[in-house]
Design a protein around this motif. Structure first.
Motif, PDB file in Angstrom:
ATOM      1  N   GLY A  81       0.817  -1.207   0.000  1.00 56.86           N
ATOM      2  CA  GLY A  81       0.000   0.000   0.000  1.00 56.86           C
ATOM      3  C   GLY A  81       0.845   1.249   0.000  1.00 56.86           C
ATOM      4  O   GLY A  81       1.912   1.296   0.605  1.00 56.86           O
ATOM      5  N   ILE A  82       0.366   2.266  -0.718  1.00 59.94           N
ATOM      6  CA  ILE A  82       1.059   3.550  -0.735  1.00 59.94           C
ATOM      7  C   ILE A  82       0.031   4.668  -0.602  1.00 59.94           C
ATOM      8  O   ILE A  82      -1.143   4.492  -0.931  1.00 59.94           O
ATOM      9  CB  ILE A  82       1.908   3.764  -2.012  1.00 59.94           C
ATOM     10  N   THR A  83       0.486   5.804  -0.112  1.00 58.90           N
ATOM     11  CA  THR A  83      -0.330   7.009  -0.062  1.00 58.90           C
ATOM     12  C   THR A  83       0.326   8.028  -0.974  1.00 58.90           C
ATOM     13  O   THR A  83       1.538   8.230  -0.915  1.00 58.90           O
ATOM     14  CB  THR A  83      -0.399   7.575   1.371  1.00 58.90           C
ATOM     15  N   VAL A  84      -0.480   8.655  -1.828  1.00 60.82           N
ATOM     16  CA  VAL A  84       0.034   9.627  -2.783  1.00 60.82           C
ATOM     17  C   VAL A  84      -0.662  10.967  -2.552  1.00 60.82           C
ATOM     18  O   VAL A  84      -1.883  11.014  -2.435  1.00 60.82           O
ATOM     19  CB  VAL A  84      -0.205   9.157  -4.237  1.00 60.82           C
ATOM     20  N   THR A  85       0.138  12.029  -2.487  1.00 63.63           N
ATOM     21  CA  THR A  85      -0.380  13.372  -2.284  1.00 63.63           C
ATOM     22  C   THR A  85       0.208  14.295  -3.337  1.00 63.63           C
ATOM     23  O   THR A  85       1.408  14.247  -3.600  1.00 63.63           O
ATOM     24  CB  THR A  85       0.034  13.909  -0.882  1.00 63.63           C
ATOM     25  N   ILE A  95       4.987  10.517  -2.152  1.00 60.64           N
ATOM     26  CA  ILE A  95       4.596   9.129  -1.918  1.00 60.64           C
ATOM     27  C   ILE A  95       5.016   8.758  -0.501  1.00 60.64           C
ATOM     28  O   ILE A  95       6.141   9.046  -0.098  1.00 60.64           O
ATOM     29  CB  ILE A  95       5.303   8.184  -2.918  1.00 60.64           C
ATOM     30  N   GLU A  96       4.119   8.112   0.235  1.00 59.19           N
ATOM     31  CA  GLU A  96       4.429   7.663   1.587  1.00 59.19           C
ATOM     32  C   GLU A  96       4.117   6.181   1.697  1.00 59.19           C
ATOM     33  O   GLU A  96       3.048   5.737   1.277  1.00 59.19           O
ATOM     34  CB  GLU A  96       3.598   8.429   2.618  1.00 59.19           C
ATOM     35  N   ILE A  97       5.073   5.418   2.240  1.00 55.21           N
ATOM     36  CA  ILE A  97       4.835   3.997   2.520  1.00 55.21           C
ATOM     37  C   ILE A  97       5.421   3.668   3.880  1.00 55.21           C
ATOM     38  O   ILE A  97       6.417   4.245   4.289  1.00 55.21           O
ATOM     39  CB  ILE A  97       5.441   3.065   1.431  1.00 55.21           C
ATOM     40  N   VAL A  98       4.777   2.756   4.584  1.00 54.74           N
ATOM     41  CA  VAL A  98       5.304   2.248   5.850  1.00 54.74           C
ATOM     42  C   VAL A  98       5.552   0.763   5.644  1.00 54.74           C
ATOM     43  O   VAL A  98       4.653   0.029   5.221  1.00 54.74           O
ATOM     44  CB  VAL A  98       4.317   2.491   7.013  1.00 54.74           C
ATOM     45  N   ILE A  99       6.790   0.338   5.923  1.00 57.90           N
ATOM     46  CA  ILE A  99       7.176  -1.050   5.654  1.00 57.90           C
ATOM     47  C   ILE A  99       8.048  -1.589   6.778  1.00 57.90           C
ATOM     48  O   ILE A  99       8.533  -0.846   7.616  1.00 57.90           O
ATOM     49  CB  ILE A  99       7.939  -1.163   4.305  1.00 57.90           C
TER      50      ILE A  99
END
Length: 112
Positions: free
Chosen positions: A27-31, A61-65
């Motif tokens: 999953g990614i978040t895009v702003t 782009i933000e990802i938490v892994i």
């Protein structure tokens, strides 16, 4: 866990998304964002008048892994986002202390 924030050129978004999916990012978040770094914007001509565009369009782009996937994810972003020209962007890696899935209450790596 780590949070990776990447500021890239908008036209590179699809390539970066595909590269992240290939290394197993789910999953990614895009702003949409605007900003400038060393390039300091540029001037444009509109109806005969020159004006300065200070803030250039970017995508964040933000990802938490999990820690084990950080290196592969950073490499994937770098390769996919690079054009070799000024303004390619930046990647930031931050520590994440906790993650909680709201729906189930799962925490830590289970939540991501």
């Amino acid at each position: 866990m780590k949070k990776i924030e990447a500021i890239i050129k908008p036209f590179k978004l699809d390539e970066v998304k595909e590269a992240l999916q290939e290394v197993g990012v789910q999953g990614i978040t895009v702003t949409e964002a605007k900003g400038f770094g060393r390039q300091k914007g540029h001037t444009e001509l509109y109806r005969g008048a020159e004006y300065v565009v200070d803030f250039l369009p970017k995508v964040k782009i933000e990802i938490v892994i999990e820690d084990a996937r950080v290196e592969a994810s950073v490499e994937a972003i770098q390769k996919a986002a690079r054009t070799g020209r000024i303004g390619d962007g930046k990647i930031f890696v931050l520590n994440v202390e906790e993650a909680i899935r709201i729906r189930t209450g799962e925490t830590g790596a289970d939540a991501i």
